[in-house]
Write an enzyme that holds these catalytic residues in place. Structure first.
Site, PDB file in Angstrom:
ATOM      1  N   THR A   3     -11.075  13.864  -5.303  1.00 21.27           N
ATOM      2  CA  THR A   3      -9.680  13.483  -5.087  1.00 21.27           C
ATOM      3  C   THR A   3      -8.776  13.758  -6.277  1.00 21.27           C
ATOM      4  O   THR A   3      -9.232  13.815  -7.429  1.00 21.27           O
ATOM      5  CB  THR A   3      -9.610  11.968  -4.754  1.00 21.27           C
ATOM      6  OG1 THR A   3      -8.281  11.618  -4.390  1.00 21.27           O
ATOM      7  CG2 THR A   3     -10.044  11.102  -5.915  1.00 21.27           C
ATOM      8  N   GLY A  32      -7.966   6.775   1.176  1.00 17.68           N
ATOM      9  CA  GLY A  32      -7.683   5.617   0.323  1.00 17.68           C
ATOM     10  C   GLY A  32      -8.464   4.407   0.794  1.00 17.68           C
ATOM     11  O   GLY A  32      -9.678   4.483   1.038  1.00 17.68           O
ATOM     12  N   ASN A  64      -6.102  11.696  -5.867  1.00 21.88           N
ATOM     13  CA  ASN A  64      -5.483  10.460  -5.412  1.00 21.88           C
ATOM     14  C   ASN A  64      -4.400  10.767  -4.388  1.00 21.88           C
ATOM     15  O   ASN A  64      -4.709  10.988  -3.246  1.00 21.88           O
ATOM     16  CB  ASN A  64      -4.968   9.596  -6.566  1.00 21.88           C
ATOM     17  CG  ASN A  64      -4.765   8.155  -6.132  1.00 21.88           C
ATOM     18  OD1 ASN A  64      -5.257   7.762  -5.076  1.00 21.88           O
ATOM     19  ND2 ASN A  64      -4.068   7.373  -6.907  1.00 21.88           N
ATOM     20  N   SER A  99     -12.512   2.801  -7.077  1.00 21.46           N
ATOM     21  CA  SER A  99     -12.284   3.760  -5.992  1.00 21.46           C
ATOM     22  C   SER A  99     -12.771   3.188  -4.673  1.00 21.46           C
ATOM     23  O   SER A  99     -13.539   2.230  -4.642  1.00 21.46           O
ATOM     24  CB  SER A  99     -13.058   5.041  -6.307  1.00 21.46           C
ATOM     25  OG  SER A  99     -13.042   5.912  -5.206  1.00 21.46           O
ATOM     26  N   SER A 100     -12.316   3.789  -3.588  1.00 26.11           N
ATOM     27  CA  SER A 100     -12.847   3.441  -2.259  1.00 26.11           C
ATOM     28  C   SER A 100     -13.738   4.547  -1.701  1.00 26.11           C
ATOM     29  O   SER A 100     -14.236   4.432  -0.575  1.00 26.11           O
ATOM     30  CB  SER A 100     -11.697   3.217  -1.276  1.00 26.11           C
ATOM     31  OG  SER A 100     -10.879   2.158  -1.682  1.00 26.11           O
ATOM     32  N   ARG A 120     -15.909  10.479 -11.700  1.00 26.05           N
ATOM     33  CA  ARG A 120     -14.605   9.835 -11.578  1.00 26.05           C
ATOM     34  C   ARG A 120     -13.819  10.012 -12.888  1.00 26.05           C
ATOM     35  O   ARG A 120     -14.416   9.982 -13.976  1.00 26.05           O
ATOM     36  CB  ARG A 120     -14.845   8.346 -11.328  1.00 26.05           C
ATOM     37  CG  ARG A 120     -13.609   7.477 -11.168  1.00 26.05           C
ATOM     38  CD  ARG A 120     -12.981   7.676  -9.859  1.00 26.05           C
ATOM     39  NE  ARG A 120     -12.080   6.584  -9.484  1.00 26.05           N
ATOM     40  CZ  ARG A 120     -11.150   6.711  -8.535  1.00 26.05           C
ATOM     41  NH1 ARG A 120     -10.985   7.851  -7.892  1.00 26.05           N
ATOM     42  NH2 ARG A 120     -10.389   5.695  -8.205  1.00 26.05           N
ATOM     43  N   THR A 150      -7.300  12.629  -0.248  1.00 20.27           N
ATOM     44  CA  THR A 150      -8.590  12.772  -0.909  1.00 20.27           C
ATOM     45  C   THR A 150      -9.290  13.762  -0.008  1.00 20.27           C
ATOM     46  O   THR A 150      -8.739  14.155   1.028  1.00 20.27           O
ATOM     47  CB  THR A 150      -9.311  11.395  -0.966  1.00 20.27           C
ATOM     48  OG1 THR A 150      -8.682  10.570  -1.947  1.00 20.27           O
ATOM     49  CG2 THR A 150     -10.787  11.472  -1.293  1.00 20.27           C
ATOM     50  N   ASP A 160      -5.020   3.837  -9.319  1.00 16.74           N
ATOM     51  CA  ASP A 160      -6.135   3.100  -8.704  1.00 16.74           C
ATOM     52  C   ASP A 160      -6.597   1.926  -9.563  1.00 16.74           C
ATOM     53  O   ASP A 160      -7.429   1.125  -9.125  1.00 16.74           O
ATOM     54  CB  ASP A 160      -7.315   4.038  -8.411  1.00 16.74           C
ATOM     55  CG  ASP A 160      -7.178   4.699  -7.042  1.00 16.74           C
ATOM     56  OD1 ASP A 160      -6.318   4.270  -6.262  1.00 16.74           O
ATOM     57  OD2 ASP A 160      -7.938   5.637  -6.751  1.00 16.74           O
TER      58      ASP A 160
HETATM   59  N1  GLY Z   1      -7.994   7.669  -4.988  1.00 12.64           N
HETATM   60  C1  GLY Z   1      -8.643   7.207  -3.855  1.00 12.64           C
HETATM   61  C2  GLY Z   1      -9.930   6.528  -4.167  1.00 12.64           C
HETATM   62  O1  GLY Z   1     -10.533   6.807  -5.181  1.00 12.64           O
HETATM   63  O2  GLY Z   1     -10.361   5.699  -3.432  1.00 12.64           O
END
Ligand code: GLY
Length: 563
Positions: A392, A467, A394, A445-446, A99, A374, A416
């Site tokens: 991603t 997302g 984003n 993040s998701s 990340r 993503t 985020d």
């Molecule tokens: N940018 C989308 C996520 O990381 O969830």
């Protein structure tokens, strides 16, 4: 006695009505040995060829990640980040966090004006929106531990695709046209992704500068991106656009091995991504919340299930907003959130006859939800190793900033973070202290790359973009297979819905609601909002005969290639 026998019947009914393998004839692509499913046919082709050359699942994943950066620049990237979850053939599991991080010069109020109000779209568009990219370091790190073919073999297909060009699909051309004005607005030079006339499907996109960057990565590995010419080009670009990523940021960036989160659902082991993704925690909470209900008997997308799933989702997303962030900076109470008694207590307030308003669960103000991008890919190799990667920039094409001379786009992952406590990000998600900005911190993040197995071995490899809707899309894909007995393609094709606590309404794809179900849910107090597509799940299921079924999401160009 009467009560006891009723309970016994319910337990038996529940046990009979759940199955971890499909009852139906598989509809997806079948591979006897291996499978690659990704957002673009050319990227899936690259991964499949690497496997045929004798590469393992990690080799193929690295090659697919770089190929997506060329053929799917909407979300495929070298200027972004992501997460990998994997399972080795012997059942051992792992995960890698690549990340992005906040730059060293970032600070808590960097997107606020003197009055403490959010400064326009600075966390979304332009140079200041970018986190320090993690993807290249992530691929180098994965390769260092698991790679088997020469590194150059994994890079060459993407170098060739960038240098020689590739044919745009309808979706690819539309995406470029949609972002044309923003490309022009945020870049100080003519970017190759903008031309006079709109892009048409069938046209070639050639990216000579990107091919040179990929050659530097091929020849110098990590230093081909975080040092030398590419690093200088990034820093020059930051100076041009008043960005804050420095040489020191690039030099210091390193991805992190993390212990994946492990949970159980109806006898299956669920392996998913821990914080700084909220995905694994939320997915395990959702599965834990619903496990005691007879989901199969309630019926796929029938009112009882939709009501129940929605009520559980509200509570899980309220927890997400409060407790989740980068564990290197904030003590995320993962054990508490996944504790069986905690979940039981939390879900005990669910009324099966009435929707609980979101405000009664926790307060908050939330506005619009924007587009989501993503990308996810799933791979199984002939030995049975499995890799799930979600990666991603984003938003669509990230912050839209192209690095001049290097030909790649930067992410807008800074959005985020919780830019201001209680103010929603582009997905309508709100956050608190756990996710406030700090130098070198990773934004929440998701993304939910997930692997499911049982005592007999691998069962599912799954993930999706979307997302905030990522977590509930993975949740639905798993329920579709385990509870509703669907094959992988059928589970991916099935219509989806989503609730994230705030805003207090169910997002629905077209045709997910029958008239009868909608009427019933409205009577329980639910409200709805139409959303074209929710998620693009790319997944693999191991069938009872050991063959692999690819589930490639028809909502996009996603393609499964097996052999
Ligand atoms: N940018 C989308 C996520 O990381 O969830």
């Amino acid at each position: 006695m009467k009560k006891l026998s009723l309970l016994l019947v319910l337990v038996i009914l529940n046990a009979c009505s759940t199955s971890k393998r499909p009852h139906t004839t598989p509809l997806g692509v079948i591979g006897r040995q291996a499978m690659v499913v990704s957002a673009h046919p050319l990227a899936s082709g690259v991964g499949s060829r690497i496997l045929k050359q004798g590469g393992n699942a990690w080799d193929a994943a690295i090659a697919v990640q770089f190929a997506l950066a060329v053929v799917y620049p909407v979300a495929g990237n070298i200027g972004g980040g992501g997460f990998a979850v994997f399972r080795e053939e012997d059942g051992s599991v792992g995960s890698l966090d690549f990340r992005e991080k906040a730059p060293l010069a970032a600070h808590r109020n960097m997107y606020l004006d003197e009055q403490g109000e959010v400064l326009g779209r600075k966390s979304l568009e332009g140079h200041l929106a970018a986190g320090v990219p993690g993807s290249v370091d992530g691929m180098v790190t994965l390769y260092g531990k698991y790679g088997s073919l020469p590194w150059s073999t994994l890079l060459q297909p993407s170098i060739d695709l960038a240098a020689n060009g590739f044919t745009l699909t309808e979706e690819g051309a539309t995406a470029l046209n949609r972002s044309r004005d923003l490309f022009i607005q945020v870049n100080t030079f003519d970017v190759g992704m903008v031309k006079q006339e709109p892009w048409q499907s069938g046209e070639e996109l050639i990216q000579p500068e990107l091919s040179k960057t990929l050659i530097r990565i091929r020849d110098q590995g990590r230093d081909g991106f975080y040092a030398g010419e590419t690093a200088s080009l990034i820093i020059d670009e930051m100076k041009r656009g008043q960005g804050i990523i420095s040489f020191e940021d690039l030099q210091k960036y390193h991805s992190t091995w993390r212990d994946p989160l492990i949970g159980y659902y109806r006898g299956n082991r669920i392996v998913s991504m821990p914080p700084p993704s909220s995905g694994g925690v939320a997915l395990l909470q959702l599965l834990g919340g619903i496990e005691s209900y007879p989901v199969a008997r309630y019926g796929h997308n029938q009112w009882r299930n939709m009501h129940l799933m929605t009520e559980i989702e509200k509570r899980v997303y309220a927890d997400r907003a409060t407790y989740l962030g980068d564990p290197d900076f904030y003590k995320v109470p993962v054990e508490m959130l996944l504790d069986t008694q905690y979940l039981k207590d939390r879900m005990s307030a669910i009324n099966l006859r009435k929707s609980t308003p979101a405000t009664a669960i926790k307060e908050g103000n939330v506005e619009v939800v924007e587009s989501v991008e993503t990308t996810h890919f799933s791979i199984v190799d002939p030995k049975g190793n499995a890799v799930a990667i979600t990666t991603t920039l984003n938003s669509y094409f990230g912050c839209k900033v192209m690095i001049k001379g290097a030909g790649f786009l930067l992410n807008n992952e800074m959005d985020d973070f919780s830019v201001k406590s209680g103010v929603p990000n582009q997905f309508g998600l709100i956050g608190a202290k756990a996710n406030e900005i700090a130098p070198e911190k990773r934004m929440l993040s998701s993304m939910t790359p997930t692997i499911v197995d049982d005592q007999d071995g691998l069962v599912i490899v799954v993930g999706t973009p979307g997302g905030s809707t990522i977590i509930t899309s993975v949740f639905q894909a798993i329920l579709n297979v385990i509870d509703h007995g669907m094959g992988m393609q059928e589970a991916v094709d099935a219509k989806r819905f989503h609730h994230q606590w705030l805003p207090d309404r169910i997002l629905v794809e077209d045709d997910v609601l029958s008239e009868k179900v909608e009427k019933k849910l409205r009577r329980l107090g639910h409200d709805f909002e139409s959303r074209g597509n929710i998620g693009r799940v790319d997944a693999i299921l191991v069938l009872p005969n050991g063959h692999l079924e690819g589930g490639a999401d028809k909502r996009g160009d996603d393609t499964a290639i097996g052999f």
